[in-house]
Write an enzyme that holds these catalytic residues in place. Sequence first.
Site, PDB file in Angstrom:
ATOM      1  N   PRO A 176      -2.746 -11.882  10.198  1.00  0.00           N
ATOM      2  CA  PRO A 176      -3.044 -11.699  11.621  1.00  0.00           C
ATOM      3  C   PRO A 176      -3.182 -10.216  11.931  1.00  0.00           C
ATOM      4  O   PRO A 176      -2.518  -9.383  11.305  1.00  0.00           O
ATOM      5  CB  PRO A 176      -1.811 -12.277  12.320  1.00  0.00           C
ATOM      6  CG  PRO A 176      -0.719 -12.241  11.294  1.00  0.00           C
ATOM      7  CD  PRO A 176      -1.391 -12.407   9.960  1.00  0.00           C
ATOM      8  N   ASP A 208      -4.069  -6.276   4.966  1.00  0.00           N
ATOM      9  CA  ASP A 208      -5.079  -7.123   5.600  1.00  0.00           C
ATOM     10  C   ASP A 208      -5.015  -8.560   5.072  1.00  0.00           C
ATOM     11  O   ASP A 208      -5.356  -9.494   5.772  1.00  0.00           O
ATOM     12  CB  ASP A 208      -6.477  -6.536   5.354  1.00  0.00           C
ATOM     13  CG  ASP A 208      -6.648  -5.215   6.101  1.00  0.00           C
ATOM     14  OD1 ASP A 208      -6.167  -5.147   7.247  1.00  0.00           O
ATOM     15  OD2 ASP A 208      -7.235  -4.275   5.535  1.00  0.00           O
ATOM     16  N   ASN A 213       0.855  -1.199   0.000  1.00  0.00           N
ATOM     17  CA  ASN A 213       0.000   0.000   0.000  1.00  0.00           C
ATOM     18  C   ASN A 213       0.886   1.242   0.000  1.00  0.00           C
ATOM     19  O   ASN A 213       2.107   1.142  -0.040  1.00  0.00           O
ATOM     20  CB  ASN A 213      -0.949  -0.018   1.199  1.00  0.00           C
ATOM     21  CG  ASN A 213      -0.184  -0.092   2.498  1.00  0.00           C
ATOM     22  OD1 ASN A 213       0.616   0.786   2.808  1.00  0.00           O
ATOM     23  ND2 ASN A 213      -0.403  -1.151   3.255  1.00  0.00           N
ATOM     24  N   LYS A 257     -11.034  -3.980  19.057  1.00  0.00           N
ATOM     25  CA  LYS A 257      -9.661  -4.468  19.243  1.00  0.00           C
ATOM     26  C   LYS A 257      -9.203  -4.339  20.698  1.00  0.00           C
ATOM     27  O   LYS A 257      -8.124  -4.799  21.042  1.00  0.00           O
ATOM     28  CB  LYS A 257      -8.707  -3.703  18.315  1.00  0.00           C
ATOM     29  CG  LYS A 257      -9.027  -3.854  16.833  1.00  0.00           C
ATOM     30  CD  LYS A 257      -7.858  -3.493  15.940  1.00  0.00           C
ATOM     31  CE  LYS A 257      -8.271  -3.484  14.480  1.00  0.00           C
ATOM     32  NZ  LYS A 257      -7.138  -3.486  13.554  1.00  0.00           N
ATOM     33  N   LYS A 282     -13.581   0.418  16.224  1.00  0.00           N
ATOM     34  CA  LYS A 282     -12.287  -0.281  16.189  1.00  0.00           C
ATOM     35  C   LYS A 282     -11.639  -0.289  17.568  1.00  0.00           C
ATOM     36  O   LYS A 282     -11.060  -1.289  17.993  1.00  0.00           O
ATOM     37  CB  LYS A 282     -11.380   0.456  15.187  1.00  0.00           C
ATOM     38  CG  LYS A 282     -10.375  -0.427  14.519  1.00  0.00           C
ATOM     39  CD  LYS A 282      -9.761   0.265  13.331  1.00  0.00           C
ATOM     40  CE  LYS A 282     -10.693   0.234  12.129  1.00  0.00           C
ATOM     41  NZ  LYS A 282     -10.096   0.878  10.957  1.00  0.00           N
ATOM     42  N   PHE A 310      -3.879   3.125  15.115  1.00  0.00           N
ATOM     43  CA  PHE A 310      -4.144   4.181  14.150  1.00  0.00           C
ATOM     44  C   PHE A 310      -5.275   3.711  13.243  1.00  0.00           C
ATOM     45  O   PHE A 310      -5.444   2.502  13.051  1.00  0.00           O
ATOM     46  CB  PHE A 310      -2.903   4.475  13.302  1.00  0.00           C
ATOM     47  CG  PHE A 310      -2.069   5.602  13.841  1.00  0.00           C
ATOM     48  CD1 PHE A 310      -1.396   5.465  15.045  1.00  0.00           C
ATOM     49  CD2 PHE A 310      -1.978   6.807  13.157  1.00  0.00           C
ATOM     50  CE1 PHE A 310      -0.643   6.498  15.558  1.00  0.00           C
ATOM     51  CE2 PHE A 310      -1.221   7.856  13.658  1.00  0.00           C
ATOM     52  CZ  PHE A 310      -0.554   7.704  14.866  1.00  0.00           C
ATOM     53  N   LYS A 338       9.339 -16.364 -10.785  1.00  0.00           N
ATOM     54  CA  LYS A 338       8.540 -15.256 -11.310  1.00  0.00           C
ATOM     55  C   LYS A 338       7.331 -15.749 -12.111  1.00  0.00           C
ATOM     56  O   LYS A 338       7.484 -16.602 -12.997  1.00  0.00           O
ATOM     57  CB  LYS A 338       9.448 -14.382 -12.195  1.00  0.00           C
ATOM     58  CG  LYS A 338       8.795 -13.093 -12.595  1.00  0.00           C
ATOM     59  CD  LYS A 338       9.752 -12.234 -13.415  1.00  0.00           C
ATOM     60  CE  LYS A 338       8.980 -11.098 -14.044  1.00  0.00           C
ATOM     61  NZ  LYS A 338       9.779 -10.359 -15.015  1.00  0.00           N
ATOM     62  N   ILE A 382      -2.093  -7.627  14.166  1.00  0.00           N
ATOM     63  CA  ILE A 382      -0.999  -7.486  15.138  1.00  0.00           C
ATOM     64  C   ILE A 382      -1.470  -6.678  16.350  1.00  0.00           C
ATOM     65  O   ILE A 382      -1.245  -7.046  17.504  1.00  0.00           O
ATOM     66  CB  ILE A 382       0.209  -6.796  14.453  1.00  0.00           C
ATOM     67  CG1 ILE A 382       0.659  -7.638  13.257  1.00  0.00           C
ATOM     68  CG2 ILE A 382       1.349  -6.584  15.446  1.00  0.00           C
ATOM     69  CD1 ILE A 382       1.620  -6.950  12.321  1.00  0.00           C
TER      70      ILE A 382
HETATM   71  O1  C5P Z   1      -8.454  -2.690  11.116  1.00  0.00           O
HETATM   72  P1  C5P Z   1      -7.563  -1.624  10.560  1.00  0.00           P
HETATM   73  O2  C5P Z   1      -6.546  -2.115   9.584  1.00  0.00           O
HETATM   74  O3  C5P Z   1      -8.294  -0.417  10.046  1.00  0.00           O
HETATM   75  O4  C5P Z   1      -6.787  -1.084  11.883  1.00  0.00           O
HETATM   76  C1  C5P Z   1      -5.734  -0.189  11.797  1.00  0.00           C
HETATM   77  C2  C5P Z   1      -4.861  -0.369  13.002  1.00  0.00           C
HETATM   78  O5  C5P Z   1      -4.616  -1.762  13.243  1.00  0.00           O
HETATM   79  C3  C5P Z   1      -3.486   0.251  12.844  1.00  0.00           C
HETATM   80  O6  C5P Z   1      -3.041   0.643  14.120  1.00  0.00           O
HETATM   81  C4  C5P Z   1      -2.667  -0.914  12.294  1.00  0.00           C
HETATM   82  O7  C5P Z   1      -1.282  -0.757  12.607  1.00  0.00           O
HETATM   83  C5  C5P Z   1      -3.262  -2.103  13.005  1.00  0.00           C
HETATM   84  N1  C5P Z   1      -3.256  -3.351  12.262  1.00  0.00           N
HETATM   85  C6  C5P Z   1      -2.452  -4.396  12.642  1.00  0.00           C
HETATM   86  N2  C5P Z   1      -2.480  -5.585  11.971  1.00  0.00           N
HETATM   87  C7  C5P Z   1      -3.302  -5.745  10.928  1.00  0.00           C
HETATM   88  C8  C5P Z   1      -4.144  -4.707  10.512  1.00  0.00           C
HETATM   89  C9  C5P Z   1      -4.095  -3.517  11.184  1.00  0.00           C
HETATM   90  O8  C5P Z   1      -1.687  -4.236  13.592  1.00  0.00           O
HETATM   91  N3  C5P Z   1      -3.309  -6.912  10.290  1.00  0.00           N
END
Ligand code: C5P
Length: 402
Positions: free
Chosen positions: A305, A279, A210, A341, A337, A323, A289, A307
Site C-alpha cells: 500500500p 514498494d 533497502n 499523490k 508525484k 519525500f 527458513k 501509505i
Molecule cells: O512513490 P515513491 O516511493 O517514490 O514515493 C516516495 C514517498 O512516498 C515517500 O514520502 C515515502 O515515504 C512514501 N511512500 C509511502 N508508501 C509507499 C511508498 C512510498 O508512504 N508504499
Amino acid sequence: MASLAEKRIVLGITGGIAAYKSAELVRRLIDQGAVVQVVMTEAAKAFIAPLTLQALSGRPVRDSLLDPSAESGMGHIEIARWADQIIVAPASADFIARLEAGMASDLLTTVCLATSAPIALAPAMNQGMWNKPVTQRNIDRLAADGVELLGPASGAQACGDVGPGRMLEPGQIMDHLTSSGGVRVLDGTKVTITAGPTWEPLDPVRALSNHSSGKMGYAVATAAAAAGATVTLVSGPTALTPPAGIQYRPVQSAEEMLAAVEKGIEDCDVFIGVAAVADYRPAQTAASKIKKDAESVMLELIRNPDILARVAQSPKRPFTVGFAAETDQAIANARNKLKRKGLDLIAVNQVNETNNPFGSEENHLVLISKTDEIDLGRHSKSALAEHLILEIAHRYHEQHSA
Ligand code: C5P
C-alpha cells in the site's frame, strides 16, 4: 546557521517606559537572522519613535488596523498568517487586559486574536499594577490559554517603586527564544512522521529491504519536537536511538507501518512521510527458513500500500508532505508525484555521484509545492530538517490561520 534564521517574528510594542529596550531587542533578533515585523500601539509611540524601529528592522512599522496600504485592507490577517511567533515586549497592563478579554480594538490585539502562532508576553508595569488581583487573574487566564509569560523581573522601577514588574532585559528574552526549542513554530500541533526502511519478510530470518538509515526521518522528528509539536515517529528497523520526548512506534513491514499511521491519522495536523517504504513484498512468507537446495528461485512480489497517498486522500487529511529519492529527472518526477499523490509539499533528494543521502550525515534537498520550488542546498540532515520544519510551519499556518 544563526539560531533564528528566517524565523518570522512579530514584535508587538505597547506603551511603557521599557519600550526603549525594544530597540535593542529588534537589533538582537535581526543579528540572529530573524525577519522582524514591528507592530506598535498608539501609546507605544509616545515612548519610542517608529522610525528607530523601522531603521533597525528594515521594515515599515505597522500601527493601524485599517491600513489602506496593506493588501485589500486586510493587513492584520496577513500579519497574523505570516508570523511564526509573536512577542509583545513590553506588554502593558492595559494590553494584557485587552488580550485576555479577546478584544480586537487595535492592530496588535487583532493580530494576536487572528494568529495561530505562539504568543509570548514580557510584561512591564508598576509593581502595584502587576500585583492587582485583576492583572494576576488576566495573566493566569492567558497562561491557561497557552500564552507564554517571560518575566517580569523584580527590582527598582522607573517610578521609584521597588518590586515585580520590570521587563526582562533583551538578552534574557533572546536567551529564551534561542534556547533549545527556539521559536516554537509548531506549538500545539500533532505531527506524524514515518522514517527508516521497511522489512518485508521472506521467511523467519530473511527480508527484502533497502539502504535507508532513518537519519533524515529522525532529524525531522527531532526538529518537529523542538518546534513544539507533539510528535509520533513510526519507524522501520534502524540502528538509531529514538529522539527524546516523542511517541515512538517501531514497525517492520509496510503493512505494519500503514496500520500504525492510520491509528492516529484522524487527529493529526501534519504528516511527513520520510520512510523508504518497500514498494513490493513477497507474496508468501515461508513459515520456516527457505533451503538453498535449488539453483534459482522465483519470487512473486505484490504491491505494498502507498501509505503517503492513503494519508493524502483520507477524509480529514492532514497537511501532507512526502519525500522523493530520484536518480533521473528528479524535479520533474517529484512534481508528478506531488500531483499524483495529492501532496501539499514534496522534498526531493537527488541520488547521484555528488549526493548519496543513504546513510550519510548530509543531504541536498529541494522543496516543491504546487506554486513554488525552493533549493535548501546541501547541509547536515539536522540543519535541513530544521529548515524543512520551518517551511512546513509557514505553509500549514497560512492554510489554517484566520
Ligand atoms: O512513490 P515513491 O516511493 O517514490 O514515493 C516516495 C514517498 O512516498 C515517500 O514520502 C515515502 O515515504 C512514501 N511512500 C509511502 N508508501 C509507499 C511508498 C512510498 O508512504 N508504499
